[in-house]
Design an enzyme around this catalytic site. Structure first.
Site, PDB file in Angstrom:
ATOM      1  N   ARG A   1       0.868  -1.183   0.000  1.00 51.23           N
ATOM      2  CA  ARG A   1       0.000   0.000   0.000  1.00 51.23           C
ATOM      3  C   ARG A   1       0.903   1.231   0.000  1.00 51.23           C
ATOM      4  NH1 ARG A   1      -3.481  -2.696  -1.615  1.00 51.23           N
ATOM      5  NH2 ARG A   1      -5.527  -3.148  -0.724  1.00 51.23           N
TER       6      ARG A   1
ATOM      7  N   GLU B   1      -2.692   7.812  -4.289  1.00 49.22           N
ATOM      8  CA  GLU B   1      -3.192   7.197  -5.522  1.00 49.22           C
ATOM      9  C   GLU B   1      -4.688   7.388  -5.745  1.00 49.22           C
ATOM     10  OE1 GLU B   1      -2.127   2.972  -4.861  1.00 49.22           O
ATOM     11  OE2 GLU B   1      -4.271   2.553  -4.934  1.00 49.22           O
TER      12      GLU B   1
ATOM     13  N   HIS C   1      -1.345   0.358  -9.677  1.00 54.19           N
ATOM     14  CA  HIS C   1      -2.043  -0.651  -8.873  1.00 54.19           C
ATOM     15  C   HIS C   1      -2.584  -1.788  -9.750  1.00 54.19           C
ATOM     16  CE1 HIS C   1      -3.917  -0.970  -4.634  1.00 54.19           C
ATOM     17  NE2 HIS C   1      -3.862  -2.178  -5.174  1.00 54.19           N
TER      18      HIS C   1
HETATM   19  P1  NAI Z   1      -1.465 -11.546   4.377  1.00 51.11           P
HETATM   20  O1  NAI Z   1      -2.394 -11.102   5.452  1.00 51.11           O
HETATM   21  O2  NAI Z   1      -1.501 -12.961   3.914  1.00 51.11           O
HETATM   22  O3  NAI Z   1       0.049 -11.231   4.828  1.00 51.11           O
HETATM   23  C1  NAI Z   1       0.436 -10.054   5.465  1.00 51.11           C
HETATM   24  C2  NAI Z   1       1.644 -10.368   6.329  1.00 51.11           C
HETATM   25  O4  NAI Z   1       2.116  -9.148   6.888  1.00 51.11           O
HETATM   26  C3  NAI Z   1       1.318 -11.328   7.493  1.00 51.11           C
HETATM   27  O5  NAI Z   1       2.264 -12.375   7.528  1.00 51.11           O
HETATM   28  C4  NAI Z   1       1.406 -10.429   8.701  1.00 51.11           C
HETATM   29  O6  NAI Z   1       1.857 -11.117   9.882  1.00 51.11           O
HETATM   30  C5  NAI Z   1       2.438  -9.398   8.242  1.00 51.11           C
HETATM   31  N1  NAI Z   1       2.408  -8.189   9.042  1.00 51.11           N
HETATM   32  C6  NAI Z   1       1.330  -7.579   9.613  1.00 51.11           C
HETATM   33  N2  NAI Z   1       1.736  -6.506  10.310  1.00 51.11           N
HETATM   34  C7  NAI Z   1       3.073  -6.426  10.157  1.00 51.11           C
HETATM   35  C8  NAI Z   1       4.055  -5.536  10.658  1.00 51.11           C
HETATM   36  N3  NAI Z   1       3.733  -4.520  11.476  1.00 51.11           N
HETATM   37  N4  NAI Z   1       5.337  -5.759  10.312  1.00 51.11           N
HETATM   38  C9  NAI Z   1       5.676  -6.791   9.507  1.00 51.11           C
HETATM   39  N5  NAI Z   1       4.791  -7.671   9.014  1.00 51.11           N
HETATM   40  C10 NAI Z   1       3.511  -7.496   9.347  1.00 51.11           C
HETATM   41  O7  NAI Z   1      -1.694 -10.540   3.175  1.00 51.11           O
HETATM   42  P2  NAI Z   1      -1.316 -10.739   1.631  1.00 51.11           P
HETATM   43  O8  NAI Z   1      -2.442 -11.371   0.910  1.00 51.11           O
HETATM   44  O9  NAI Z   1       0.038 -11.349   1.548  1.00 51.11           O
HETATM   45  O10 NAI Z   1      -1.272  -9.212   1.131  1.00 51.11           O
HETATM   46  C11 NAI Z   1      -0.324  -8.291   1.662  1.00 51.11           C
HETATM   47  C12 NAI Z   1      -0.720  -6.887   1.245  1.00 51.11           C
HETATM   48  O11 NAI Z   1      -0.557  -6.743  -0.165  1.00 51.11           O
HETATM   49  C13 NAI Z   1      -2.217  -6.559   1.464  1.00 51.11           C
HETATM   50  O12 NAI Z   1      -2.451  -6.105   2.790  1.00 51.11           O
HETATM   51  C14 NAI Z   1      -2.469  -5.476   0.473  1.00 51.11           C
HETATM   52  O13 NAI Z   1      -2.239  -4.213   1.091  1.00 51.11           O
HETATM   53  C15 NAI Z   1      -1.406  -5.704  -0.610  1.00 51.11           C
HETATM   54  N6  NAI Z   1      -2.019  -6.108  -1.893  1.00 51.11           N
HETATM   55  C16 NAI Z   1      -1.683  -5.388  -3.032  1.00 51.11           C
HETATM   56  C17 NAI Z   1      -2.229  -5.732  -4.263  1.00 51.11           C
HETATM   57  C18 NAI Z   1      -1.859  -5.019  -5.538  1.00 51.11           C
HETATM   58  O14 NAI Z   1      -2.588  -5.157  -6.534  1.00 51.11           O
HETATM   59  N7  NAI Z   1      -0.764  -4.275  -5.585  1.00 51.11           N
HETATM   60  C19 NAI Z   1      -3.213  -6.815  -4.363  1.00 51.11           C
HETATM   61  C20 NAI Z   1      -3.419  -7.552  -3.136  1.00 51.11           C
HETATM   62  C21 NAI Z   1      -2.864  -7.184  -1.952  1.00 51.11           C
END
Ligand code: NAI
Length: 328
Positions: free
Chosen positions: A232, A261, A293
């Site tokens: 993000r 964005e 994005h």
């Molecule tokens: P997920 O929930 O599977 O993984 C997120 C990870 O970040 C978890 O392992 C969690 O423990 C960790 N985390 C949470 N707080 C943290 C912190 N303070 N410090 C370090 N690690 C921390 O989520 P997923 O599916 O892997 O997606 C990650 C992010 O990618 C989403 O939250 C979203 O913002 C972004 N995203 C971007 C997309 C794009 O089109 N560019 C599409 C889909 C998601």
């Protein structure tokens, strides 16, 4: 049950209409804001996307209009005031996983393009310029890659980088045992920043991670390191990153998400004078790559987003348990 889509694009209509023939789906291309929330009068379900604004005042308007469910057609939910939704009795569902490969592979595309400059080579050759001058890259094999957030997307990204022969370091609140068994080492954040040649962000945006990359953390990175952000926009303090690029502390920046964005992305602004000076500056740098994005934008991911979102809505309509509900 009537469902109103905000911020809809032609591809949303195409994928959702294909799978949602049993529902009354209506589409608006406008974003959901305080000014547009009134259009949802009489819609039990609102389907929203990443840059729709779901703060307390918007949610109050939606509640008055009869909305009971917010169906996010995305994974991230940083744009929703979950406390306000809970207080109003509006339920919120999302698509927790649609294709971690789509985003992880796109992060690799940004990384490879910045490194090997294929975007420049493409233009040069089409222009009859076959010079290799200033196209030098570096081998990925043997380099150290730091991954911040090793959830679904970060995990796939780690595996791909292992495949390139990189040393992979990780930072997360919870270590992933499978990745550790595959040779990924978890380190404190500053140690990861100090040792990595490439850093990729895959954590959610929340109070702890806002401006995780700031003037201080940038100063801990190796001089000339590469930063990739498909998470993000606000994970990065944009002003601090611009200063680090200008000083040479940061060598490369690849971003698919941008702090401001919501005023730019997903729309054609090519005939407008863009007023955002930071994006204009960033897109003028030769070592910066900005995309709008599109990490999620694969056929597989779009199908899965439509499938899961529609099933979330069907469960709500049938008063079944909402397995993808987000609770505060
Ligand atoms: P997920 O929930 O599977 O993984 C997120 C990870 O970040 C978890 O392992 C969690 O423990 C960790 N985390 C949470 N707080 C943290 C912190 N303070 N410090 C370090 N690690 C921390 O989520 P997923 O599916 O892997 O997606 C990650 C992010 O990618 C989403 O939250 C979203 O913002 C972004 N995203 C971007 C997309 C794009 O089109 N560019 C599409 C889909 C998601």
């Amino acid at each position: 049950m009537k469902i109103l889509f905000y911020s809809s694009q032609p591809y949303d209509k195409s994928y959702f209409n294909r799978l949602g023939g049993d529902m009354d789906l209506q589409y608006l291309d406008t974003q959901l804001t305080e000014q547009t929330a009134g259009l949802a009068q009489g819609f039990a379900v609102i389907c929203a996307f990443v840059n729709d604004k779901l703060d307390a005042s918007v949610l109050e308007q939606l509640k008055k209009g009869g909305t009971g469910l917010i169906a996010l057609r995305c994974a991230g939910y940083n744009n929703v005031d979950l406390q306000a939704a809970a207080d109003l009795g509006i339920r919120v569902v999302r698509v927790p996983a649609y294709s971690p490969h789509a985003v992880a592979e796109f992060a690799v595309a940004l990384l490879l393009t910045l490194n090997r400059k294929t975007h420049k080579a493409y233009n040069r050759v089409r222009d009859g310029n076959f010079s290799l001058d200033r196209l030098t890259g570096f081998d990925l094999a043997g380099k150290t890659v730091g991954v911040i957030g090793t959830g679904q997307i970060g995990q796939v990204f780690c595996s791909i980088m292992k495949g390139f022969g990189c040393r992979v370091l990780a930072f997360d609140l919870i270590a992933n045992r499978t990745l550790e068994a595959d040779g990924v080492s978890y380190l404190p954040l500053l140690d990861l920043l100090e040792q990595s040649d490439i850093i990729s962000l895959h954590c959610p945006l929340n109070e702890q991670t806002r401006h995780l990359i700031n003037r201080d953390t940038l100063s801990h990175m190796k001089k000339g390191a590469m930063l990739i952000n498909t998470g993000r926009g606000a994970l990065i303090d944009t002003g601090a990153v611009i200063a680090a690029l200008q000083s040479g502390q940061l060598g490369y920046l690849g971003i698919d998400v941008y702090e401001q964005e919501e005023h730019l992305f997903f729309y054609n602004r090519s005939e407008e004078i863009i007023q955002d000076e930071q994006i204009m500056l960033l897109t003028s740098f030769p070592n910066v790559l900005v995309t709008a994005h599109q990490g999620f934008f694969t056929d597989e991911a779009l199908s899965e987003i439509a499938h899961t979102t529609l099933n979330n809505i069907r469960a709500f309509a049938n008063k079944q348990p909402l397995e993808n509900e987000i609770k505060r």
